[in-house]
Design a protein around this motif. Structure first.
Motif, mmCIF file in Angstrom:
data_model
loop_
_atom_site.group_PDB
_atom_site.id
_atom_site.type_symbol
_atom_site.label_atom_id
_atom_site.label_comp_id
_atom_site.label_asym_id
_atom_site.label_seq_id
_atom_site.Cartn_x
_atom_site.Cartn_y
_atom_site.Cartn_z
ATOM 1 N N LEU A 188 0.829 -1.211 0.000
ATOM 2 C CA LEU A 188 0.000 0.000 0.000
ATOM 3 C C LEU A 188 0.864 1.263 0.000
ATOM 4 O O LEU A 188 0.539 2.253 -0.657
ATOM 5 C CB LEU A 188 -0.939 -0.005 1.208
ATOM 6 C CG LEU A 188 -2.074 -1.039 1.164
ATOM 7 C CD1 LEU A 188 -2.889 -0.985 2.456
ATOM 8 C CD2 LEU A 188 -2.974 -0.798 -0.046
ATOM 9 N N GLU A 189 1.962 1.228 0.741
ATOM 10 C CA GLU A 189 2.873 2.380 0.753
ATOM 11 C C GLU A 189 3.523 2.569 -0.625
ATOM 12 O O GLU A 189 3.716 3.696 -1.082
ATOM 13 C CB GLU A 189 3.944 2.186 1.823
ATOM 14 C CG GLU A 189 3.413 2.322 3.242
ATOM 15 C CD GLU A 189 4.447 1.980 4.290
ATOM 16 O OE1 GLU A 189 4.486 2.659 5.341
ATOM 17 O OE2 GLU A 189 5.225 1.026 4.075
ATOM 18 N N ARG A 206 1.220 7.116 -6.670
ATOM 19 C CA ARG A 206 0.254 8.218 -6.770
ATOM 20 C C ARG A 206 0.954 9.565 -6.627
ATOM 21 O O ARG A 206 0.636 10.528 -7.336
ATOM 22 C CB ARG A 206 -0.833 8.082 -5.699
ATOM 23 C CG ARG A 206 -1.787 6.929 -5.926
ATOM 24 C CD ARG A 206 -2.959 6.946 -4.945
ATOM 25 N NE ARG A 206 -3.718 5.720 -5.073
ATOM 26 C CZ ARG A 206 -3.485 4.612 -4.372
ATOM 27 N NH1 ARG A 206 -2.522 4.602 -3.448
ATOM 28 N NH2 ARG A 206 -4.213 3.532 -4.567
ATOM 29 N N THR A 207 1.918 9.620 -5.702
ATOM 30 C CA THR A 207 2.667 10.869 -5.512
ATOM 31 C C THR A 207 3.421 11.240 -6.786
ATOM 32 O O THR A 207 3.427 12.415 -7.204
ATOM 33 C CB THR A 207 3.654 10.722 -4.343
ATOM 34 O OG1 THR A 207 2.923 10.465 -3.145
ATOM 35 C CG2 THR A 207 4.492 11.979 -4.165
ATOM 36 N N LEU A 208 4.057 10.265 -7.432
ATOM 37 C CA LEU A 208 4.779 10.535 -8.679
ATOM 38 C C LEU A 208 3.825 10.974 -9.784
ATOM 39 O O LEU A 208 4.160 11.880 -10.571
ATOM 40 C CB LEU A 208 5.552 9.292 -9.118
ATOM 41 C CG LEU A 208 6.828 8.987 -8.334
ATOM 42 C CD1 LEU A 208 7.404 7.638 -8.757
ATOM 43 C CD2 LEU A 208 7.874 10.086 -8.552
ATOM 44 N N VAL A 216 1.574 -0.839 -11.160
ATOM 45 C CA VAL A 216 3.015 -0.538 -11.095
ATOM 46 C C VAL A 216 3.676 -1.334 -9.973
ATOM 47 O O VAL A 216 4.756 -1.903 -10.152
ATOM 48 C CB VAL A 216 3.255 0.975 -10.902
ATOM 49 C CG1 VAL A 216 4.727 1.259 -10.609
ATOM 50 C CG2 VAL A 216 2.816 1.735 -12.148
ATOM 51 N N ALA A 217 3.029 -1.402 -8.810
ATOM 52 C CA ALA A 217 3.590 -2.172 -7.691
ATOM 53 C C ALA A 217 3.735 -3.642 -8.076
ATOM 54 O O ALA A 217 4.765 -4.271 -7.795
ATOM 55 C CB ALA A 217 2.709 -2.026 -6.456
ATOM 56 N N LYS A 218 2.737 -4.181 -8.760
ATOM 57 C CA LYS A 218 2.816 -5.578 -9.197
ATOM 58 C C LYS A 218 3.926 -5.758 -10.228
ATOM 59 O O LYS A 218 4.703 -6.724 -10.173
ATOM 60 C CB LYS A 218 1.478 -6.020 -9.782
ATOM 61 C CG LYS A 218 1.470 -7.474 -10.226
ATOM 62 C CD LYS A 218 0.103 -7.887 -10.784
ATOM 63 C CE LYS A 218 0.133 -9.335 -11.243
ATOM 64 N NZ LYS A 218 -1.183 -9.758 -11.813
ATOM 65 N N ALA A 219 4.012 -4.820 -11.180
ATOM 66 C CA ALA A 219 5.049 -4.905 -12.204
ATOM 67 C C ALA A 219 6.439 -4.817 -11.587
ATOM 68 O O ALA A 219 7.356 -5.546 -11.986
ATOM 69 C CB ALA A 219 4.861 -3.790 -13.241
ATOM 70 N N TYR A 220 6.612 -3.937 -10.597
ATOM 71 C CA TYR A 220 7.912 -3.820 -9.933
ATOM 72 C C TYR A 220 8.274 -5.118 -9.219
ATOM 73 O O TYR A 220 9.447 -5.498 -9.166
ATOM 74 C CB TYR A 220 7.905 -2.643 -8.961
ATOM 75 C CG TYR A 220 8.404 -1.358 -9.571
ATOM 76 C CD1 TYR A 220 8.038 -1.001 -10.865
ATOM 77 C CD2 TYR A 220 9.228 -0.497 -8.866
ATOM 78 C CE1 TYR A 220 8.487 0.175 -11.431
ATOM 79 C CE2 TYR A 220 9.684 0.689 -9.436
ATOM 80 C CZ TYR A 220 9.307 1.015 -10.713
ATOM 81 O OH TYR A 220 9.756 2.172 -11.280
ATOM 82 N N GLY A 221 7.271 -5.790 -8.664
ATOM 83 C CA GLY A 221 7.536 -7.073 -8.033
ATOM 84 C C GLY A 221 8.100 -8.079 -9.016
ATOM 85 O O GLY A 221 8.959 -8.901 -8.663
ATOM 86 N N GLU A 222 7.649 -8.014 -10.283
ATOM 87 C CA GLU A 222 8.149 -8.909 -11.322
ATOM 88 C C GLU A 222 9.504 -8.434 -11.852
ATOM 89 O O GLU A 222 10.435 -9.226 -12.003
ATOM 90 C CB GLU A 222 7.141 -8.980 -12.473
ATOM 91 C CG GLU A 222 5.796 -9.574 -12.081
ATOM 92 C CD GLU A 222 4.757 -9.444 -13.185
ATOM 93 O OE1 GLU A 222 5.121 -8.964 -14.290
ATOM 94 O OE2 GLU A 222 3.589 -9.808 -12.953
#
Length: 202
Positions: free
Chosen positions: A20-21, A27-29, A49-55
């Motif tokens: 979540l963070e 969102r801030t970006l 994006v968070a999911k993609a970064y995890g990959e």
């Protein structure tokens, strides 16, 4: 500090924010570049994006020892060059967090047991799936093979195109960067170096 000197285990969860963070940071970006995170097309972007970064950065969850520790003893006495060339990879520059990509050529001189060939490609992927410089990526692959497998020598060449030079800054399309690293017998044996280069580039 040498990037390889950071403890592998320390990379996994040191001070890691929650998902979540991470989404809130996206969102801030989005706001910073002038977008509205609440508009329809962007509402699910932070989670994506968070999911993609995890990959894209799964290499922080993977340790080279886990894939290089298993070798094969039955090599019928083979002790000459083993080269896996043209291994495609994608990585991200640690300076601008934009992609660089290309191919790696990885060779070693066995000192007895041999590796499964897919392990070499997986090793490239582990280190490429972290924030990197091409120089560090090259050295990390070579040093992992050298320290874990303990062959008589390792030779690595990486050829890559960097989007930080194409999309921004000098904007030079088609520029290729080559990095090379030799360990063991390759360091002092010019004919072996030349042989590796000829096979890798041939």
């Amino acid at each position: 500090m040498d990037a390889y000197a950071v403890s592998e285990s320390d990379l996994k969860h040191a001070g890691r924010p929650t998902k979540l963070e991470a989404e809130e940071a996206v969102r801030t970006l989005l706001k910073w570049v002038g977008e509205d995170p609440q508009r329809e097309g962007l509402r699910d972007t932070p989670a994506r994006v968070a999911k993609a970064y995890g990959e894209l950065f799964a290499g922080y969850e993977q340790m080279p020892e886990d894939i290089l520790s298993r070798t094969f003893e039955e090599a019928a006495g083979y002790n000459d060059l083993v080269l896996v060339k043209d291994i495609p990879f994608f990585s991200h520059c640690e300076h601008h967090m934009v992609p660089f990509f290309g191919k790696a050529h990885v060779a070693y001189l066995p000192s007895g047991p041999v590796l499964g060939l897919s392990k070499i490609a997986r090793l490239v992927d582990i280190y490429a799936s972290r924030l990197q410089t091409q120089e560090a990526l090259t050295a990390q692959i070579a040093r992992s093979l050298d320290e874990i497998v303990r062959p008589r020598g390792v030779a690595i060449m990486i050829e890559a195109e960097h989007m930080c030079m194409v999309m921004r800054g000098v904007r030079k399309q088609g520029t290729v960067t080559i990095t090379i690293n030799f360990t063991g017998l390759f360091e002092s044996d010019a004919p072996q170096q030349a042989r590796f280069m000829m096979l890798a580039r041939g």
